[in-house]
Design a protein around this motif. Sequence first.
Motif, PDB file in Angstrom:
ATOM      1  N   UNK A  27       0.813  -1.211   0.000  1.00 54.80           N
ATOM      2  CA  UNK A  27       0.000   0.000   0.000  1.00 54.80           C
ATOM      3  C   UNK A  27       0.844   1.257   0.000  1.00 54.80           C
ATOM      4  N   UNK A  28       1.929   1.231   0.786  1.00 50.27           N
ATOM      5  CA  UNK A  28       2.803   2.403   0.847  1.00 50.27           C
ATOM      6  C   UNK A  28       3.545   2.627  -0.462  1.00 50.27           C
ATOM      7  N   UNK A  29       3.741   1.549  -1.241  1.00 52.27           N
ATOM      8  CA  UNK A  29       4.537   1.659  -2.474  1.00 52.27           C
ATOM      9  C   UNK A  29       3.749   2.210  -3.648  1.00 52.27           C
ATOM     10  N   UNK A  80      -2.922   5.788   7.573  1.00 56.32           N
ATOM     11  CA  UNK A  80      -3.301   5.018   8.766  1.00 56.32           C
ATOM     12  C   UNK A  80      -3.931   3.693   8.368  1.00 56.32           C
ATOM     13  N   UNK A  81      -4.825   3.723   7.397  1.00 59.36           N
ATOM     14  CA  UNK A  81      -5.480   2.498   6.936  1.00 59.36           C
ATOM     15  C   UNK A  81      -4.465   1.521   6.365  1.00 59.36           C
ATOM     16  N   UNK A  82      -3.546   2.012   5.554  1.00 60.48           N
ATOM     17  CA  UNK A  82      -2.521   1.163   4.958  1.00 60.48           C
ATOM     18  C   UNK A  82      -1.591   0.614   6.041  1.00 60.48           C
ATOM     19  N   UNK A  85      -3.105  -2.178   7.878  1.00 59.00           N
ATOM     20  CA  UNK A  85      -3.478  -3.345   7.074  1.00 59.00           C
ATOM     21  C   UNK A  85      -2.523  -4.518   7.274  1.00 59.00           C
ATOM     22  N   UNK A  86      -1.380  -4.268   7.915  1.00 62.78           N
ATOM     23  CA  UNK A  86      -0.450  -5.364   8.203  1.00 62.78           C
ATOM     24  C   UNK A  86      -0.987  -6.298   9.278  1.00 62.78           C
TER      25      UNK A  86
END
Length: 205
Positions: A27-29, A80-82, A85-86
Amino acid sequence: MSSKFRAIIFDIGRVLIRVDVGRALSGLSQGITLSPDEIWSALQKDPLWLDWQEGRIPPRDWHAHVTKKLGGTLTFEQFTKVWNSSLDPHPMQDRSFLEKLGRHYRLALLSNTDPLHVAHMESSYDFFKFFPVRIYSCSLGVSKPNPLIYKEALRACKVSAEEAIYIDDVAAYAEAAQRLGMSGIVFRSTEQLQAELRQLGVAVN
């Protein structure tokens, strides 16, 4: 109930909650040139990572720092959501197992974690109610394997080290607890955990 042990202290990640860092990293990528592996390496090597884990950086400042470092475009809410998600939504341990332990022992959580994960976990996982004592690195300002964080858990549980069992998936963290006099279990599976608890005299069924 064992006559010796009065408290059982659990790590959270990969013991009570499955963690898939790759899901958050994917998600961060989005929209940046770094791969998920490159992002994870950059975060772990970041000089502010320990400050984030030990509560010296507020969540919005961490978001701004990571966004600037990686060149991302996520809003704080999206970030925050991403980030959360882990954490897998399905707990690793049966509710009945924890509930029974909680009737006979003081249960505690002891985790290296950050404020975003704490807020998410406490609002999302019903089993947290079985853990009246919750020691987080981001709240205390120190992290495992620092002896201070283990001593704080013992103090909060009102037990001596010899009266406590500590469970962690990281061997070095379980060993740090053992050096203080606690009984340490390195978590590998639920079956293995329950077998080792039985060997210590803990009733798990």
